[in-house]
Design a protein around this motif. Structure first.
Motif, PDB file in Angstrom:
ATOM      1  N   VAL A  12     -23.132  46.456   1.494  1.00 54.16           N
ATOM      2  CA  VAL A  12     -22.100  45.483   1.124  1.00 54.16           C
ATOM      3  C   VAL A  12     -21.259  45.122   2.349  1.00 54.16           C
ATOM      4  O   VAL A  12     -21.149  45.898   3.287  1.00 54.16           O
ATOM      5  N   ARG A  13     -20.649  43.938   2.320  1.00 52.29           N
ATOM      6  CA  ARG A  13     -19.765  43.480   3.394  1.00 52.29           C
ATOM      7  C   ARG A  13     -18.329  43.946   3.185  1.00 52.29           C
ATOM      8  O   ARG A  13     -17.667  44.337   4.117  1.00 52.29           O
ATOM      9  N   ASP A  14     -17.864  43.814   1.959  1.00 51.81           N
ATOM     10  CA  ASP A  14     -16.459  44.047   1.625  1.00 51.81           C
ATOM     11  C   ASP A  14     -16.412  45.074   0.497  1.00 51.81           C
ATOM     12  O   ASP A  14     -16.746  44.760  -0.647  1.00 51.81           O
ATOM     13  N   LEU A  15     -15.997  46.284   0.819  1.00 44.60           N
ATOM     14  CA  LEU A  15     -16.040  47.377  -0.161  1.00 44.60           C
ATOM     15  C   LEU A  15     -15.141  47.101  -1.360  1.00 44.60           C
ATOM     16  O   LEU A  15     -15.550  47.306  -2.503  1.00 44.60           O
ATOM     17  N   LYS A  16     -13.940  46.613  -1.119  1.00 41.32           N
ATOM     18  CA  LYS A  16     -13.017  46.350  -2.228  1.00 41.32           C
ATOM     19  C   LYS A  16     -13.602  45.307  -3.190  1.00 41.32           C
ATOM     20  O   LYS A  16     -13.587  45.491  -4.400  1.00 41.32           O
ATOM     21  N   ARG A  17     -14.114  44.207  -2.639  1.00 40.91           N
ATOM     22  CA  ARG A  17     -14.698  43.150  -3.476  1.00 40.91           C
ATOM     23  C   ARG A  17     -15.892  43.683  -4.266  1.00 40.91           C
ATOM     24  O   ARG A  17     -16.058  43.392  -5.449  1.00 40.91           O
ATOM     25  N   SER A  18     -16.715  44.510  -3.611  1.00 39.67           N
ATOM     26  CA  SER A  18     -17.897  45.060  -4.282  1.00 39.67           C
ATOM     27  C   SER A  18     -17.508  46.056  -5.369  1.00 39.67           C
ATOM     28  O   SER A  18     -18.125  46.078  -6.434  1.00 39.67           O
ATOM     29  N   ILE A  19     -16.494  46.859  -5.128  1.00 33.60           N
ATOM     30  CA  ILE A  19     -16.006  47.785  -6.163  1.00 33.60           C
ATOM     31  C   ILE A  19     -15.533  46.989  -7.376  1.00 33.60           C
ATOM     32  O   ILE A  19     -15.851  47.329  -8.517  1.00 33.60           O
ATOM     33  N   GLU A  20     -14.804  45.900  -7.143  1.00 32.35           N
ATOM     34  CA  GLU A  20     -14.346  45.055  -8.247  1.00 32.35           C
ATOM     35  C   GLU A  20     -15.528  44.467  -9.014  1.00 32.35           C
ATOM     36  O   GLU A  20     -15.514  44.417 -10.243  1.00 32.35           O
ATOM     37  N   PHE A  21     -16.552  44.027  -8.297  1.00 33.75           N
ATOM     38  CA  PHE A  21     -17.740  43.462  -8.942  1.00 33.75           C
ATOM     39  C   PHE A  21     -18.398  44.494  -9.848  1.00 33.75           C
ATOM     40  O   PHE A  21     -18.666  44.232 -11.020  1.00 33.75           O
ATOM     41  N   TYR A  22     -18.661  45.677  -9.328  1.00 32.70           N
ATOM     42  CA  TYR A  22     -19.390  46.679 -10.095  1.00 32.70           C
ATOM     43  C   TYR A  22     -18.552  47.327 -11.191  1.00 32.70           C
ATOM     44  O   TYR A  22     -19.084  47.654 -12.256  1.00 32.70           O
ATOM     45  N   THR A  23     -17.251  47.470 -10.995  1.00 35.21           N
ATOM     46  CA  THR A  23     -16.426  47.958 -12.108  1.00 35.21           C
ATOM     47  C   THR A  23     -16.350  46.885 -13.187  1.00 35.21           C
ATOM     48  O   THR A  23     -16.265  47.200 -14.369  1.00 35.21           O
ATOM     49  N   GLU A  34     -13.954  57.616   3.467  1.00 38.02           N
ATOM     50  CA  GLU A  34     -13.510  57.017   4.730  1.00 38.02           C
ATOM     51  C   GLU A  34     -13.525  55.493   4.732  1.00 38.02           C
ATOM     52  O   GLU A  34     -13.850  54.864   5.749  1.00 38.02           O
ATOM     53  N   ASP A  35     -13.192  54.869   3.625  1.00 40.04           N
ATOM     54  CA  ASP A  35     -13.133  53.407   3.505  1.00 40.04           C
ATOM     55  C   ASP A  35     -14.423  52.695   3.921  1.00 40.04           C
ATOM     56  O   ASP A  35     -14.402  51.535   4.310  1.00 40.04           O
ATOM     57  N   ARG A  36     -15.569  53.403   3.855  1.00 38.97           N
ATOM     58  CA  ARG A  36     -16.840  52.775   4.219  1.00 38.97           C
ATOM     59  C   ARG A  36     -17.943  52.983   3.198  1.00 38.97           C
ATOM     60  O   ARG A  36     -18.997  52.373   3.255  1.00 38.97           O
ATOM     61  N   LEU A  37     -17.678  53.840   2.221  1.00 37.91           N
ATOM     62  CA  LEU A  37     -18.684  54.167   1.212  1.00 37.91           C
ATOM     63  C   LEU A  37     -17.981  54.460  -0.105  1.00 37.91           C
ATOM     64  O   LEU A  37     -17.001  55.205  -0.143  1.00 37.91           O
ATOM     65  N   ALA A  38     -18.486  53.868  -1.174  1.00 37.70           N
ATOM     66  CA  ALA A  38     -17.926  54.131  -2.505  1.00 37.70           C
ATOM     67  C   ALA A  38     -19.049  54.586  -3.422  1.00 37.70           C
ATOM     68  O   ALA A  38     -20.176  54.088  -3.338  1.00 37.70           O
ATOM     69  N   PHE A  39     -18.718  55.537  -4.291  1.00 37.40           N
ATOM     70  CA  PHE A  39     -19.657  55.991  -5.309  1.00 37.40           C
ATOM     71  C   PHE A  39     -19.105  55.618  -6.683  1.00 37.40           C
ATOM     72  O   PHE A  39     -17.954  55.924  -6.999  1.00 37.40           O
ATOM     73  N   LEU A  40     -19.937  54.944  -7.468  1.00 35.87           N
ATOM     74  CA  LEU A  40     -19.561  54.528  -8.819  1.00 35.87           C
ATOM     75  C   LEU A  40     -20.579  55.098  -9.792  1.00 35.87           C
ATOM     76  O   LEU A  40     -21.793  55.046  -9.537  1.00 35.87           O
ATOM     77  N   TRP A  41     -20.089  55.611 -10.906  1.00 38.96           N
ATOM     78  CA  TRP A  41     -20.988  56.138 -11.935  1.00 38.96           C
ATOM     79  C   TRP A  41     -21.647  54.996 -12.687  1.00 38.96           C
ATOM     80  O   TRP A  41     -20.974  54.088 -13.167  1.00 38.96           O
ATOM     81  N   ILE A  42     -22.957  55.055 -12.798  1.00 38.49           N
ATOM     82  CA  ILE A  42     -23.698  54.153 -13.682  1.00 38.49           C
ATOM     83  C   ILE A  42     -23.643  54.762 -15.079  1.00 38.49           C
ATOM     84  O   ILE A  42     -23.243  54.111 -16.038  1.00 38.49           O
ATOM     85  N   VAL A  43     -24.027  56.028 -15.179  1.00 41.04           N
ATOM     86  CA  VAL A  43     -23.859  56.840 -16.381  1.00 41.04           C
ATOM     87  C   VAL A  43     -23.114  58.089 -15.919  1.00 41.04           C
ATOM     88  O   VAL A  43     -23.619  58.830 -15.072  1.00 41.04           O
ATOM     89  N   LYS A  44     -21.914  58.302 -16.434  1.00 43.80           N
ATOM     90  CA  LYS A  44     -21.040  59.395 -15.983  1.00 43.80           C
ATOM     91  C   LYS A  44     -21.790  60.723 -15.917  1.00 43.80           C
ATOM     92  O   LYS A  44     -22.442  61.126 -16.875  1.00 43.80           O
ATOM     93  N   ASP A  45     -21.701  61.357 -14.765  1.00 45.55           N
ATOM     94  CA  ASP A  45     -22.299  62.666 -14.486  1.00 45.55           C
ATOM     95  C   ASP A  45     -23.826  62.673 -14.541  1.00 45.55           C
ATOM     96  O   ASP A  45     -24.432  63.736 -14.574  1.00 45.55           O
TER      97      ASP A  45
END
Length: 161
Positions: A12-23, A34-45
């Motif tokens: 991704v180019r913009d982490l904040k924008r991508s987090i908003e998209f996927y949430t 470190e403001d360069r990688l985010a982990f989002l649950w698809i199915v919790k745990d």
């Protein structure tokens, strides 16, 4: 040994924008590194998606490096075009099918119904569910035609006697 897929990653180019998209798709943010990688649950745990900031976002598309398919229910898939549009996301053409409704790609004993769309960085995403193929159909078609041929009743329909 293998129980399922635990994680997948996308550039991704913009982490904040991508987090908003996927949430917005319903994924849950777990943590940011470190403001360069985010982990989002698809199915919790059970399974998650890693989003990496990189200058390699402009790589030419190929499904082996820029594609994720999210499993959904058949009912969810049937509503997916409207659901995506209502959230401001745009379903796209795939395999020659316009994004007017999900389409089906049959195999010998089963089929997959799906709809495709892209994230804000051009990564290819899809909603997909597995279907039975009782008539051993081989032709790709829209889901409504598949259900008509297979005489699959709508869960909301009722018999009147």
């Amino acid at each position: 040994m293998i129980l399922g897929l635990y994680e997948a990653h996308l550039p991704v180019r913009d982490l904040k924008r991508s987090i908003e998209f996927y949430t917005g798709l319903g994924l849950e943010l777990d943590h940011i590194v470190e403001d360069r990688l985010a982990f989002l649950w698809i199915v919790k745990d059970k399974s998650w998606l890693g989003l990496w900031i990189t200058d390699k976002v402009e790589l030419e598309y190929h499904p082996s490096i820029k594609h994720i398919a999210f499993q959904v229910s058949l009912e969810g898939l049937k509503n997916s075009v409207n659901w995506l549009k209502n959230k401001g996301y745009k379903p796209r053409e795939a395999f020659g099918f316009e994004p007017i409704e999900p389409f089906v790609m049959p195999q010998q004993d089963y089929a997959h119904a799906k709809i495709h769309f892209n994230d804000s960085d051009g990564n290819s995403l899809e909603f997909i569910c597995k279907l039975d193929n009782p008539k051993k159909l081989t032709e790709r078609m829209y889901l409504s035609k598949w259900e008509e041929i297979n005489k699959i009743p709508s869960p909301t329909s009722t018999l009147v006697q």
